[in-house]
Design an enzyme around this catalytic site. Structure first.
Site, PDB file in Angstrom:
ATOM      1  N   SER A 133       0.838  -1.202   0.000  1.00 25.37           N
ATOM      2  CA  SER A 133       0.000   0.000   0.000  1.00 25.37           C
ATOM      3  C   SER A 133       0.870   1.248   0.000  1.00 25.37           C
ATOM      4  O   SER A 133       1.962   1.272   0.589  1.00 25.37           O
ATOM      5  CB  SER A 133      -0.875   0.012   1.252  1.00 25.37           C
ATOM      6  OG  SER A 133      -1.435   1.297   1.446  1.00 25.37           O
ATOM      7  N   TYR A 146      -1.652  -0.627  10.093  1.00 26.85           N
ATOM      8  CA  TYR A 146      -1.653  -0.998   8.667  1.00 26.85           C
ATOM      9  C   TYR A 146      -0.429  -0.411   7.961  1.00 26.85           C
ATOM     10  O   TYR A 146       0.238  -1.101   7.177  1.00 26.85           O
ATOM     11  CB  TYR A 146      -2.948  -0.492   8.045  1.00 26.85           C
ATOM     12  CG  TYR A 146      -3.171  -0.869   6.604  1.00 26.85           C
ATOM     13  CD1 TYR A 146      -3.483  -2.176   6.245  1.00 26.85           C
ATOM     14  CD2 TYR A 146      -3.090   0.090   5.596  1.00 26.85           C
ATOM     15  CE1 TYR A 146      -3.715  -2.514   4.908  1.00 26.85           C
ATOM     16  CE2 TYR A 146      -3.322  -0.237   4.266  1.00 26.85           C
ATOM     17  CZ  TYR A 146      -3.632  -1.537   3.927  1.00 26.85           C
ATOM     18  OH  TYR A 146      -3.856  -1.864   2.618  1.00 26.85           O
TER      19      TYR A 146
HETATM   20  P1  NDP Z   1     -10.787  -7.125   0.564  1.00 25.59           P
HETATM   21  O1  NDP Z   1     -11.139  -6.868   1.972  1.00 25.59           O
HETATM   22  O2  NDP Z   1     -11.821  -6.983  -0.477  1.00 25.59           O
HETATM   23  O3  NDP Z   1     -10.150  -8.584   0.407  1.00 25.59           O
HETATM   24  C1  NDP Z   1      -9.226  -9.077   1.345  1.00 25.59           C
HETATM   25  C2  NDP Z   1      -8.980 -10.536   1.058  1.00 25.59           C
HETATM   26  O4  NDP Z   1      -8.048 -11.043   2.032  1.00 25.59           O
HETATM   27  C3  NDP Z   1     -10.234 -11.363   1.188  1.00 25.59           C
HETATM   28  O5  NDP Z   1     -10.233 -12.384   0.214  1.00 25.59           O
HETATM   29  C4  NDP Z   1     -10.107 -11.951   2.580  1.00 25.59           C
HETATM   30  O6  NDP Z   1     -10.840 -13.157   2.658  1.00 25.59           O
HETATM   31  C5  NDP Z   1      -8.607 -12.194   2.644  1.00 25.59           C
HETATM   32  N1  NDP Z   1      -8.076 -12.331   3.994  1.00 25.59           N
HETATM   33  C6  NDP Z   1      -8.156 -11.434   5.005  1.00 25.59           C
HETATM   34  N2  NDP Z   1      -7.547 -11.920   6.103  1.00 25.59           N
HETATM   35  C7  NDP Z   1      -7.068 -13.147   5.761  1.00 25.59           C
HETATM   36  C8  NDP Z   1      -6.351 -14.140   6.456  1.00 25.59           C
HETATM   37  N3  NDP Z   1      -5.982 -13.974   7.730  1.00 25.59           N
HETATM   38  N4  NDP Z   1      -6.021 -15.277   5.804  1.00 25.59           N
HETATM   39  C9  NDP Z   1      -6.391 -15.462   4.507  1.00 25.59           C
HETATM   40  N5  NDP Z   1      -7.062 -14.553   3.796  1.00 25.59           N
HETATM   41  C10 NDP Z   1      -7.403 -13.403   4.429  1.00 25.59           C
HETATM   42  O7  NDP Z   1      -9.563  -6.144   0.261  1.00 25.59           O
HETATM   43  P2  NDP Z   1      -8.809  -5.722  -1.087  1.00 25.59           P
HETATM   44  O8  NDP Z   1      -9.094  -6.659  -2.180  1.00 25.59           O
HETATM   45  O9  NDP Z   1      -9.015  -4.296  -1.265  1.00 25.59           O
HETATM   46  O10 NDP Z   1      -7.298  -5.889  -0.582  1.00 25.59           O
HETATM   47  C11 NDP Z   1      -6.403  -6.838  -1.092  1.00 25.59           C
HETATM   48  C12 NDP Z   1      -4.991  -6.393  -0.733  1.00 25.59           C
HETATM   49  O11 NDP Z   1      -4.745  -5.096  -1.291  1.00 25.59           O
HETATM   50  C13 NDP Z   1      -4.756  -6.250   0.769  1.00 25.59           C
HETATM   51  O12 NDP Z   1      -3.459  -6.706   1.086  1.00 25.59           O
HETATM   52  C14 NDP Z   1      -4.844  -4.764   0.990  1.00 25.59           C
HETATM   53  O13 NDP Z   1      -4.127  -4.350   2.125  1.00 25.59           O
HETATM   54  C15 NDP Z   1      -4.222  -4.242  -0.294  1.00 25.59           C
HETATM   55  N6  NDP Z   1      -4.579  -2.867  -0.566  1.00 25.59           N
HETATM   56  C16 NDP Z   1      -5.867  -2.505  -0.855  1.00 25.59           C
HETATM   57  C17 NDP Z   1      -6.182  -1.180  -1.072  1.00 25.59           C
HETATM   58  C18 NDP Z   1      -7.557  -0.712  -1.396  1.00 25.59           C
HETATM   59  O14 NDP Z   1      -7.773   0.507  -1.499  1.00 25.59           O
HETATM   60  N7  NDP Z   1      -8.547  -1.612  -1.557  1.00 25.59           N
HETATM   61  C19 NDP Z   1      -5.145  -0.122  -0.995  1.00 25.59           C
HETATM   62  C20 NDP Z   1      -3.847  -0.617  -0.671  1.00 25.59           C
HETATM   63  C21 NDP Z   1      -3.583  -1.937  -0.489  1.00 25.59           C
HETATM   64  P3  NDP Z   1     -11.597 -13.657   3.999  1.00 25.59           P
HETATM   65  O15 NDP Z   1     -12.435 -12.517   4.465  1.00 25.59           O
HETATM   66  O16 NDP Z   1     -12.327 -14.869   3.575  1.00 25.59           O
HETATM   67  O17 NDP Z   1     -10.489 -13.976   4.924  1.00 25.59           O
END
Ligand code: NDP
Length: 237
Positions: A133, A146
């Site tokens: 990020s 974060y």
């Molecule tokens: P979402 O919340 O839509 O998706 C997050 C994903 O991570 C889900 O599939 C969730 O599945 C999974 N997840 C969370 N915790 C765990 C865990 N402990 N073990 C396995 N899976 C896990 O977020 P985004 O798609 O937006 O984010 C994806 C990545 O991009 C992240 O790393 C985020 O930090 C990064 N990011 C996103 C930004 C944004 O603006 N959206 C900006 C900067 C970075 P489940 O709930 O089933 O565990």
């Protein structure tokens, strides 16, 4: 056939990565920790492309679950550490437990997956792409845990690139700006508009735009140790 393993593939950027790699000819393995319905939908969409798919319920912070998942994945060529959780909280109100959880999911989880994947990636001459990020580079008010976790992920990316380069494994990251996924649903439309107003490209990014950059880094054979901003210009501010 080459396989990509995407952590956090049940929605958002992770799902878009699963589909981008499936369309590029990979078999897809992905994990999630809770979102069963989302995972089933990702698996369905991947299957529609004709690619093979494996879905794992695996919390990336659980060492035993991570090891068990990688033992069941064959032909691994690319690891995408995408699983992430954010926490919006004043530092002085943040509990130690929640601070540690955010670090665990975003940084320790990536370490556990990289360690488990290492022998397979070294055999295949594969690569890792970590999903970071802009806040990991610049820091965000009310997102201390974060920001710290994503900064740790950047450090891990660069260190692993140096360590694993001689073994033929490249390690890179994308540094995302504001992307239109469930993670940002806690912000009001007004707050989101205010954030993107000052960006050079003046809009949110899409999960597909991040997935395209992840695929690019996975395929770029002379790039390693890079943290590529895919943020509409947020890093310019
Ligand atoms: P979402 O919340 O839509 O998706 C997050 C994903 O991570 C889900 O599939 C969730 O599945 C999974 N997840 C969370 N915790 C765990 C865990 N402990 N073990 C396995 N899976 C896990 O977020 P985004 O798609 O937006 O984010 C994806 C990545 O991009 C992240 O790393 C985020 O930090 C990064 N990011 C996103 C930004 C944004 O603006 N959206 C900006 C900067 C970075 P489940 O709930 O089933 O565990």
């Amino acid at each position: 056939m080459s396989t990509v393993l995407v952590t956090g593939g049940s929605r958002g950027i992770g799902r878009a990565c699963c589909l981008a790699f499936a369309r590029a000819g990979y078999d897809v393995a992905f994990c999630f920790s809770q979102d069963e319905a989302g995972a089933a939908e990702t698996a369905r969409l991947v299957r529609q492309t004709g690619a093979g798919v494996q879905s794992f319920r695996c919390d990336v912070t659980d060492e035993a679950q991570v090891e068990a998942m990688f033992a069941q994945v064959f032909g691994l060529r690319v690891l995408v550490n995408n699983a992430g959780q954010d926490e919006y909280c004043l530092l002085q109100e943040q509990s130690l437990q929640r601070f540690r959880r955010v670090l665990d999911v975003n940084a320790t989880g990536a370490f556990l997956c990289m360690r488990a994947a290492a022998p397979k990636l070294m055999r295949a001459g594969g690569s890792v792409v970590n999903v970071g990020s802009v806040w990991g580079e610049h820091g965000a008010s009310c997102e201390g845990a974060y920001s710290a976790a994503k900064a740790a992920l950047s450090g891990l990316t660069r260190a692993a690139a140096k360590e694993w380069g001689p073994a033929g494994v490249r390690v890179n990251a994308v540094s995302c700006g504001m992307i239109g996924t469930a993670m940002n649903e806690r912000f009001s439309p007004e707050e989101r508009a205010a954030f993107v107003q000052g960006l050079a490209l003046a809009r949110e990014g899409s999960a597909e735009e991040i997935a395209a950059a992840v695929l690019f880094l996975a395929h770029s054979r002379y790039i390693t140790g890079q943290i590529l901003p895919v943020d509409g210009g947020a890093h310019l501010r």
